[in-house]
Design a protein around this motif. Structure first.
Motif, mmCIF file in Angstrom:
data_model
loop_
_atom_site.group_PDB
_atom_site.id
_atom_site.type_symbol
_atom_site.label_atom_id
_atom_site.label_comp_id
_atom_site.label_asym_id
_atom_site.label_seq_id
_atom_site.Cartn_x
_atom_site.Cartn_y
_atom_site.Cartn_z
ATOM 1 N N ALA A 1 1.527 -1.815 -12.336
ATOM 2 C CA ALA A 1 0.075 -1.630 -12.308
ATOM 3 C C ALA A 1 -0.643 -2.907 -11.878
ATOM 4 O O ALA A 1 -1.800 -2.861 -11.479
ATOM 5 N N PHE A 2 0.055 -4.048 -11.950
ATOM 6 C CA PHE A 2 -0.637 -5.321 -11.698
ATOM 7 C C PHE A 2 -0.137 -6.057 -10.465
ATOM 8 O O PHE A 2 -0.703 -7.063 -10.075
ATOM 9 N N ILE A 3 0.984 -5.607 -9.868
ATOM 10 C CA ILE A 3 1.505 -6.367 -8.735
ATOM 11 C C ILE A 3 0.699 -6.048 -7.482
ATOM 12 O O ILE A 3 0.109 -4.973 -7.359
ATOM 13 N N MET A 4 0.649 -6.992 -6.565
ATOM 14 C CA MET A 4 -0.144 -6.824 -5.348
ATOM 15 C C MET A 4 0.760 -6.727 -4.123
ATOM 16 O O MET A 4 0.388 -6.139 -3.128
ATOM 17 N N LEU A 5 1.928 -7.357 -4.185
ATOM 18 C CA LEU A 5 2.863 -7.354 -3.066
ATOM 19 C C LEU A 5 3.965 -6.344 -3.365
ATOM 20 O O LEU A 5 4.054 -5.820 -4.481
ATOM 21 N N HIS A 6 4.825 -6.114 -2.387
ATOM 22 C CA HIS A 6 5.929 -5.193 -2.627
ATOM 23 C C HIS A 6 6.838 -5.756 -3.727
ATOM 24 O O HIS A 6 7.089 -6.962 -3.775
ATOM 25 N N PRO A 7 7.336 -4.891 -4.633
ATOM 26 C CA PRO A 7 8.159 -5.364 -5.756
ATOM 27 C C PRO A 7 9.328 -6.259 -5.334
ATOM 28 O O PRO A 7 9.703 -7.190 -6.062
ATOM 29 N N THR A 8 9.902 -5.979 -4.160
ATOM 30 C CA THR A 8 11.068 -6.762 -3.749
ATOM 31 C C THR A 8 10.717 -8.232 -3.505
ATOM 32 O O THR A 8 11.580 -9.100 -3.598
ATOM 33 N N LYS A 9 9.437 -8.519 -3.219
ATOM 34 C CA LYS A 9 9.016 -9.917 -3.027
ATOM 35 C C LYS A 9 9.153 -10.686 -4.344
ATOM 36 O O LYS A 9 9.650 -11.807 -4.376
ATOM 37 N N TYR A 10 8.675 -10.057 -5.417
ATOM 38 C CA TYR A 10 8.777 -10.717 -6.727
ATOM 39 C C TYR A 10 10.236 -10.781 -7.165
ATOM 40 O O TYR A 10 10.696 -11.785 -7.718
ATOM 41 N N ALA A 11 10.965 -9.699 -6.888
ATOM 42 C CA ALA A 11 12.372 -9.645 -7.290
ATOM 43 C C ALA A 11 13.173 -10.746 -6.601
ATOM 44 O O ALA A 11 13.994 -11.417 -7.238
ATOM 45 N N ALA A 12 12.903 -10.934 -5.320
ATOM 46 C CA ALA A 12 13.633 -11.978 -4.583
ATOM 47 C C ALA A 12 13.350 -13.350 -5.182
ATOM 48 O O ALA A 12 14.251 -14.184 -5.333
ATOM 49 N N MET A 13 12.100 -13.588 -5.543
ATOM 50 C CA MET A 13 11.742 -14.886 -6.141
ATOM 51 C C MET A 13 12.428 -15.064 -7.489
ATOM 52 O O MET A 13 12.911 -16.154 -7.816
ATOM 53 N N TRP B 1 0.844 -1.194 0.000
ATOM 54 C CA TRP B 1 0.000 0.000 0.000
ATOM 55 C C TRP B 1 0.874 1.237 0.000
ATOM 56 O O TRP B 1 2.054 1.164 0.295
ATOM 57 N N GLY B 2 0.276 2.355 -0.294
ATOM 58 C CA GLY B 2 0.985 3.629 -0.150
ATOM 59 C C GLY B 2 1.709 4.048 -1.403
ATOM 60 O O GLY B 2 1.424 3.558 -2.506
ATOM 61 N N LYS B 3 2.672 4.936 -1.230
ATOM 62 C CA LYS B 3 3.345 5.579 -2.348
ATOM 63 C C LYS B 3 3.941 4.574 -3.334
ATOM 64 O O LYS B 3 4.630 3.638 -2.935
ATOM 65 N N GLY B 4 3.647 4.769 -4.590
ATOM 66 C CA GLY B 4 4.195 3.908 -5.627
ATOM 67 C C GLY B 4 3.372 2.665 -5.888
ATOM 68 O O GLY B 4 3.502 2.022 -6.925
ATOM 69 N N SER B 5 2.509 2.324 -4.928
ATOM 70 C CA SER B 5 1.727 1.101 -5.084
ATOM 71 C C SER B 5 0.520 1.336 -5.999
ATOM 72 O O SER B 5 -0.076 2.410 -5.983
ATOM 73 N N PRO B 6 0.147 0.311 -6.774
ATOM 74 C CA PRO B 6 -1.032 0.450 -7.625
ATOM 75 C C PRO B 6 -2.323 0.196 -6.843
ATOM 76 O O PRO B 6 -3.412 0.393 -7.363
ATOM 77 N N ASN B 7 -2.169 -0.270 -5.586
ATOM 78 C CA ASN B 7 -3.345 -0.663 -4.807
ATOM 79 C C ASN B 7 -3.887 0.513 -4.028
ATOM 80 O O ASN B 7 -3.359 0.881 -2.987
ATOM 81 N N ILE B 8 -4.929 1.127 -4.562
ATOM 82 C CA ILE B 8 -5.583 2.237 -3.868
ATOM 83 C C ILE B 8 -6.729 1.627 -3.070
ATOM 84 O O ILE B 8 -7.526 0.857 -3.597
#
Ligand SMILES: Nc1ncnc2c1ncn2[C@@H]1O[C@H](COP(=O)(O)OP(=O)(O)OP(=O)(O)O)[C@@H](O)[C@H]1O
Ligand SMILES: O=C([O-])CC(=O)C(=O)O
Ligand SMILES: [Ca+2]
Ligand SMILES: [Mn+2]
Length: 635
Positions: free
Chosen positions: A497-509, A172-179
């Motif tokens: 625009a489509f991710i739900m978790l923090h980008p670093t979660k996907y990056a780590a995977m 959530w918050g700044k930079g997140s697509p989830n309003i």
């Protein structure tokens, strides 16, 4: 002169006494997927009728208002044709239904809603042409449609329900697509969409699947008001076999697409007439006030970005294809950078063009179709996509010659974002089922309108992660009114625009999977060379294809490399079939000072963008995090 009576009996007589009888001879009773066929000769009497009832009851339950006692009366078939009144259902919301007459009964509970369930493309063509203005058959047999006022997605109108679970889980918050929106407001919008849909004479319902990995398949139901939407999803989701449809049961996720019907601006959280609302707890999505079909496709993609990581599966905004030897490549990139164009490769098997999963077993496509940009599409440069635009394909917002119905792919009168949605099997070398082994190459595409990124560079793991998290591309805003400055876009994971978790979660995977499988990362600039937009020109598609070929074949892996300034990218010094001077962008700029200045400018934009990620750890490995931070531009 001899009187002559005209007898119309020169050929064999038809086996019908009336015109109606003749018409009834024309259509065989059906093996279409909208009717279960298995039960037909089963001894269990009435089983087909029962199943039909169950199906309708399930649909009525989906369409039920949350505040009234029962779901709408639903009946299968087009109201203008003879409806099948043996198949009527009316799902009860409550276990104990009143048997006394209800004094609070309203008109809406008296009316029937006709359900057009998993219609065939031919049926959907007829529905669209008869009832939806702007629907036409083009000369190649595709269905041209208009998506209305919106010709692209509306990311600022997307809302996600924030509840106890999602407030912790999601980004959530700044930079997140989830309003955020609250549960209550979601229900208000859901009710609005459901009431609108049920008030119609008929609605379209698609029951389909996501994800070709059989262990992680998701069942989706899409309820919509337009044949255009139903055909689009028929093409884009995985199409069930008649047997699979028969055993479909309850969907895992439901979309209520009210299309042009707007949200209510007096509703909390609404800032326009459009609202795209995702409720993960209810497993539902509501669309109000936009008819752009891509919202459904990308809404489901958001869902997968939530569900899959929970199962240790990485969801990816990427194209994917496979060579004859089973070597798999992923193509990441923002919209318009070439995922569809470059994954559609006549010499390789297409696994998918836009959305994939990477699990411990390899890759799988989420979708059953492709969604290609068609502005300036040419038969010569993109023959497979050109040939896929035929009967069954949805062509959005294109312009065609009114008499011949020849499409003019250069015409931007309606929008620049003209699109074709077709089933993946329309590409001749599609790999069905759309799964493959672990990727060998991970190709990051950037369309750099500044013209300073090299056409290709080889990345180490830290650089791959740096560029994956940055998710850079630069496009030119308005092409009509002369030269404009390119604008840089950074979109984490090439799909913020489509991710739900923090980008670093996907990056780590991604880092973990690439490391484990020994995949090589590449950065390919499909944008400008010889100067920025306005003075340089876009890199020829033929050159980009040559570069991609050399990545696939392993030729580039073994080339000689040199390091660039600022970005520290490893670039090949030569590559067969490509003029060597274009491999280093500096060579292609006449004004070297301007090049250097632009390069530094872009480096600064990257650095600025990455600031927000500096405080995050990526995976369990501290070293990797530091290496990633150090992998950015250096100046
Ligand atoms: N050198 C090049 N490499 C790739 N594409 C190019 C090149 N030059 C021009 N193009 C054009 O750029 C566009 C790339 O669009 P494409 O549909 O592949 O984007 P995408 O990444 O799939 O985007 P989306 O996620 O929105 O579907 C196509 O219209 C293609 O013809
Ligand atoms: O969703 C769309 O409209 C098209 C698309 O693939 C993207 O933007 O990534
Ligand atoms: Ca695409
Ligand atoms: Mn996309």
């Amino acid at each position: 002169m001899k009187e002559e009576i005209c007898h119309d009996d020169s050929s064999a007589p038809v086996k019908a006494q009336t015109v109606d009888e003749l018409h009834s001879l024309q259509q065989k009773k059906k093996s279409a997927p909208n009717t279960p066929i298995k039960g037909l000769n089963q001894s269990a009497f009435g089983s087909e009728v029962d199943r039909n009832k169950q199906q309708l009851q399930s649909i009525s339950a989906s369409l039920a208002s949350l505040t009234r006692e029962t779901g709408p009366k639903v009946v299968k078939g087009d109201p203008s044709k003879q409806a099948d009144t043996t198949n009527v259902a009316h799902a009860s919301q409550f276990q104990h239904q009143h048997t006394t007459p209800n004094l609070n009964i309203s008109d809406s509970s008296l009316k029937f809603t006709h359900i057009l369930y998993n219609l065939s493309p031919a049926d959907l063509y007829e529905q669209a042409i008869q009832y939806e203005k702007g629907s036409f058959i083009t000369s190649s047999g595709a269905l041209a449609t208009l998506s209305g006022a919106k010709t692209g997605r509306s990311p600022r109108d997307k809302r996600v329900v924030k509840d106890e679970t999602t407030s912790d889980e999601l980004w959530w918050g700044k930079g997140s697509p989830n309003i955020e929106m609250d549960e209550q407001t979601f229900l208000v919008n859901r009710e609005r969409a459901v009431d609108y849909l049920c008030s119609l004479e008929k609605v379209l319902v698609n029951d389909q699947f996501l994800n070709w990995d059989p262990n992680n398949r998701i069942k989706v139901r899409i309820v919509s008001a337009r044949a255009y939407h139903s055909l689009f999803m028929h093409n884009m989701c995985i199409r069930p076999t008649p047997e699979e449809l028969e055993n479909f049961g309850t969907p895992d996720f439901t979309i209520y697409n009210a299309g042009k019907f707007p949200c209510n601006r007096y509703t909390h959280y609404m800032t326009s007439s459009t609202s795209i609302d995702l409720n993960l707890a209810r497993r539902e999505m509501v669309i109000l006030g936009t008819q752009y079909a891509g919202e459904m496709k990308k809404g489901l993609f958001s869902l997968m970005h939530y569900l899959m990581p929970k199962r240790q599966i990485l969801s990816l905004h990427s194209g994917c294809n496979m060579g004859k030897d089973g070597d798999v490549a992923l193509f990441f990139g923002l919209s318009g950078t070439g995922k569809t164009t470059l994954s559609t490769d006549h010499n390789r098997y297409l696994i998918g063009d836009d959305e994939h999963c990477w699990s411990d077993h390899g890759v799988s496509n989420i979708e059953g179709g492709c969604y290609a940009k068609c502005i300036d599409l040419s038969r010569e440069k993109e023959p497979d996509i050109w040939n896929a635009i035929k009967f069954g394909t949805v062509l959005e917002n294109v312009v065609f010659e009114e008499h011949t119905r020849e499409v003019d792919y250069t015409d931007k009168s309606v929008t620049e974002n003209t699109r074709a949605a077709y089933p993946i099997e329309y590409i001749p070398n599609a790999k069905i089922p759309c799964v493959g082994p672990h990727p060998k190459n991970v190709i990051l595409l950037a369309c750099d309108a500044f013209g300073v990124l090299p056409p290709v560079s080889k990345l180490n793991l830290a650089q791959t992660m740096y560029h994956f998290i940055s998710g850079y591309t630069a496009l030119v805003a308005g092409t009509e009114d002369g030269i404009k400055e390119p604008t840089a876009t950074f979109s984490a994971c090439f799909g913020a625009a489509f991710i739900m978790l923090h980008p670093t979660k996907y990056a780590a995977m991604l880092a973990e999977k690439m490391q484990k499988q020994g995949a090589t990362g590449w950065l390919v600039n499909t944008g400008w060379s010889g100067g920025s937009y306005g003075s340089g020109s876009r890199i020829k598609l033929a050159y980009t294809r040559k570069i991609i070929d050399a990545i696939h074949s392993g030729e580039l892996l073994n080339a000689n490399y040199m390091k660039t300034e600022v970005f520290g990218l490893e670039i090949p010094t030569e590559l067969e079939g490509i003029p060597s001077e274009i491999l280093d962008p500096m060579n292609t700029w006449r004004n070297k000072d301007a090049y250097k200045e632009t390069l530094l400018k872009l480096g600064g934009l990257f650095r600025k963008n990455f600031e927000v990620f500096a405080n995050y750890k990526i995976g369990a490995d501290n070293n990797l995090t530091e290496e990633i931070l150090a992998a950015g531009p250096n100046f």
